[in-house]
Write an enzyme that holds these catalytic residues in place. Structure first.
Site, short mmCIF file in Angstrom:
data_model
loop_
_atom_site.label_atom_id
_atom_site.label_comp_id
_atom_site.label_asym_id
_atom_site.label_seq_id
_atom_site.Cartn_x
_atom_site.Cartn_y
_atom_site.Cartn_z
CB THR A 1 34.46 21.81 42.41
OG1 THR A 1 35.36 22.34 43.35
CG2 THR A 1 33.63 20.80 42.33
CB ALA A 2 32.97 23.99 38.06
CB ILE B 1 44.92 32.30 39.08
CG1 ILE B 1 45.39 33.04 38.02
CG2 ILE B 1 43.18 32.82 39.39
CD1 ILE B 1 44.70 33.32 36.97
CE LYS C 1 24.84 18.13 53.98
NZ LYS C 1 24.53 19.34 52.98
CG LEU D 1 32.60 30.42 42.39
CD1 LEU D 1 33.89 30.45 43.06
CD2 LEU D 1 30.95 30.34 43.04
CD GLU E 1 6.01 25.11 41.62
OE1 GLU E 1 6.06 24.62 39.43
OE2 GLU E 1 4.70 25.90 42.03
#
Ligand SMILES: Cc1cc2nc3c(=O)[nH]c(=O)nc-3n(C[C@H](O)[C@H](O)[C@H](O)COP(=O)(O)OP(=O)(O)OC[C@H]3O[C@@H](n4cnc5c(N)ncnc54)[C@H](O)[C@@H]3O)c2cc1C
Length: 503
Positions: free
Chosen positions: A16-17, A44, A80, A336, A434
């Protein structure tokens, strides 16, 4: 004047990244001379999880010009409206952290202040019933916000998606390749660095492909092929705050219509996620290996599925924390490879998105200005800290002490920032946003209240308003939200009508 513009950006990893990075950069670099290559290894594979998101993903898809119905259809997605936390405060208790605001502000004071005052005056009233998203979840309803009636409660609908992670990467791949990204299949076996600067210069794959680049985006997953295995950047371990370090994941057959929210159920040594998609349900048990064996976690997960499993359970190991530098020399880590915090609030994909936005602000040329890199790292760290604190909040106020894991959670020391935010809420009934915090007032309110923190006071300026008037306004807002939730179509009907997946 000499151009220092980048010639070649190489993205390592096609999860995804990687594909989010490729889609974003290819959009941005269109018409420039900078070439983009993504290298990934089918052997992989990808982590294969990461299915629940938060609302800013809508802006990400919009930025790429993605048609939302097409995206929902192609990724088997559902909508969602929040996350339900079951058994977190105590067994038998649940609450929903909704996307979007509670009630409606009036007289320039936030709605929740009136609600606090009213409840301190003795009114027994459910805060969560003032969230349209919660009421829609309870009725399994969904529609997109109405655009032409800004004063309507339906204009405040706020949503995200639950999707099949591997299909999302494929979807973005199509988008990126159409904009010129070249994909190279192969396993990187050698990484060369410049002898003077230590910058990464060339990657070589097991198929002998040589990729020379001047900027590398490391999306290689937990291994951090460039950021860690090559540059030895170091990792900040946050497991003293968030001790869970394993997950076992398994998809199962769907039973009934998908609900428009993710569920996180507290278990013996962690919590279980349930993410309903159009074609199946994603499930996983996030736990701490100091308190639970893998076999026992797998057994608990398999005995708490609502349909038959459709794959073998997969165990994933992780260490909560982040790289000491997210951007080191000419390598930027995303996903990740950059760090990981448990997916309790579905933040990881969002952190990829915000890092990409920040990269655009601090976009480098071949000179790699260190002040840009430092600013990127400082801002990214601050954002990770906010997420960490928000996650810790779910563990700190639990009444649960029924297992060694939950007793351990009671001794977790919150950061000074988190302690201050909790004290502020309890003491003054107020929450202040913040800058750079992914979670706004409504989110903090939902989780502070849902986890049992109760305020002792409220905004001094509402003292002058008669309590009868406040109660009257609350009742009227409650009715409006009720009527709006009733009006919304069923989640499944909305999908059937607009964006039903083909398979
Ligand atoms: C248990 C769990 C649950 C999660 N749930 C959520 C969630 O609900 N919501 C959310 O937002 N996020 C969630 N996440 C995080 C989310 O899965 C990730 O942020 C997201 O999938 C991005 O992963 P990635 O692309 O960084 O890594 P990966 O998917 O692991 O991809 C790594 C890529 O690098 C490639 N690669 C690695 N080494 C090499 C090499 N030597 N040569 C060539 N290629 C290589 C691989 O082939 C692969 O393509 C979850 C994560 C976990 C662990």
């Amino acid at each position: 004047m000499t151009s220092h513009a980048l010639d070649h950006i190489v993205i390592v990893g096609g999860g995804t990244a990687g594909w989010m990075a490729a889609a974003t950069l290819s959009n941005l670099m269109q018409g420039t001379k900078t070439k983009i290559t993504l290298v990934e290894s089918e052997e992989i594979g990808t982590v294969g999880v990461g299915e629940a998101t938060i609302p800013p993903i809508i802006a990400f898809n919009d930025m790429l010009g993605i048609d939302e119905d097409e995206f929902v259809r192609e990724t088997n997605a559902t909508f969602k409206l929040g996350i339900e936390f079951v058994d977190w405060f105590e067994k038998g208790h649940s609450y929903i952290h909704p996307f979007g605001d509670f009630g409606a502000d009036f007289d320039a004071i936030p709605f929740y202040q009136y609600w606090v005052r009213s409840s301190l005056a003795g009114r027994d009233d459910d805060l969560f019933s003032y969230s349209l998203m919660v009421e829609a979840c309870r009725r399994q309803k969904f529609m997109r916000p109405v655009k032409d009636r800004p004063d309507s409660a339906l204009a405040g609908i706020n949503y995200a998606f639950q999707f099949d992670a591997s299909l999302y990467a494929k979807f973005l791949r199509k988008h990126a390749e159409a904009r010129g990204v070249e994909r190279v299949e192969g396993k990187i076996v050698t990484v060369d660095q410049d002898a003077d600067t230590g910058h990464v210069t060339t990657l070589t794959t097991d198929k002998a492909a040589e990729l020379k680049g001047d900027f590398f985006v490391d999306c290689s997953g937990f291994r951090g092929l460039l950021i860690e295995q090559t540059l030895e950047t170091g990792y900040e371990d946050w497991s003293s705050w968030l001790p869970c370090n394993r997950a076992v994941a398994v998809p199962c057959e769907k039973v009934g219509d998908p609900i428009p929210y993710t569920r996180a159920t507290a278990r013996e040594a962690g919590w279980q996620w349930r993410i309903p998609l159009q074609h199946r349900t994603g499930n996983g048990y996030v736990y701490c290996s100091d308190f639970l064996e893998d076999e026992a976690a797998t057994e608990t997960l398999l005995s708490n599925l609502d349909g038959a499993p459709i794959a073998d359970p997969k165990i994933l190991r992780f260490l909560t924390g982040h790289r000491k530098k997210f951007w080191n020399k000419n390598v930027l880590a995303l996903g990740l490879a950059a760090g990981f915090m448990e997916p309790l609030e579905s933040t990881s994909i969002h952190l990829v998105q915000t890092s990409l936005a920040r990269l655009l602000t601090h976009f480098p040329d071949k000179r790699f200005d260190q002040t840009d890199i430092d600013a990127f790292n400082a801002r990214t760290l601050r954002e990770y800290q906010f997420v960490r604190d928000f996650l810790v909040l779910h563990y700190t106020a639990t009444k649960r002490d029924d297992t060694p894991f939950w007793r351990h959670c009671k001794i977790i020391e919150p950061s000074a920032d988190l302690k201050r935010r909790i004290a502020q809420w309890e003491g003054t009934g107020r929450i202040f946003e913040e800058p750079n915090d992914i979670f706004g007032t409504a989110s903090w309110l939902a989780v502070l209240y849902g986890q049992g923190y109760r305020p002792q006071s409220y905004h001094p300026l509402i003292e002058k308003m008669p309590i009868k008037r406040i109660d009257g306004v609350l009742a009227s807002i409650g009715k409006t939200i009720d009527a709006a939730a009733d009006f919304m179509p069923a989640h499944q009907s909305f999908i059937d009508k607009n964006c039903k997946a083909v398979s």
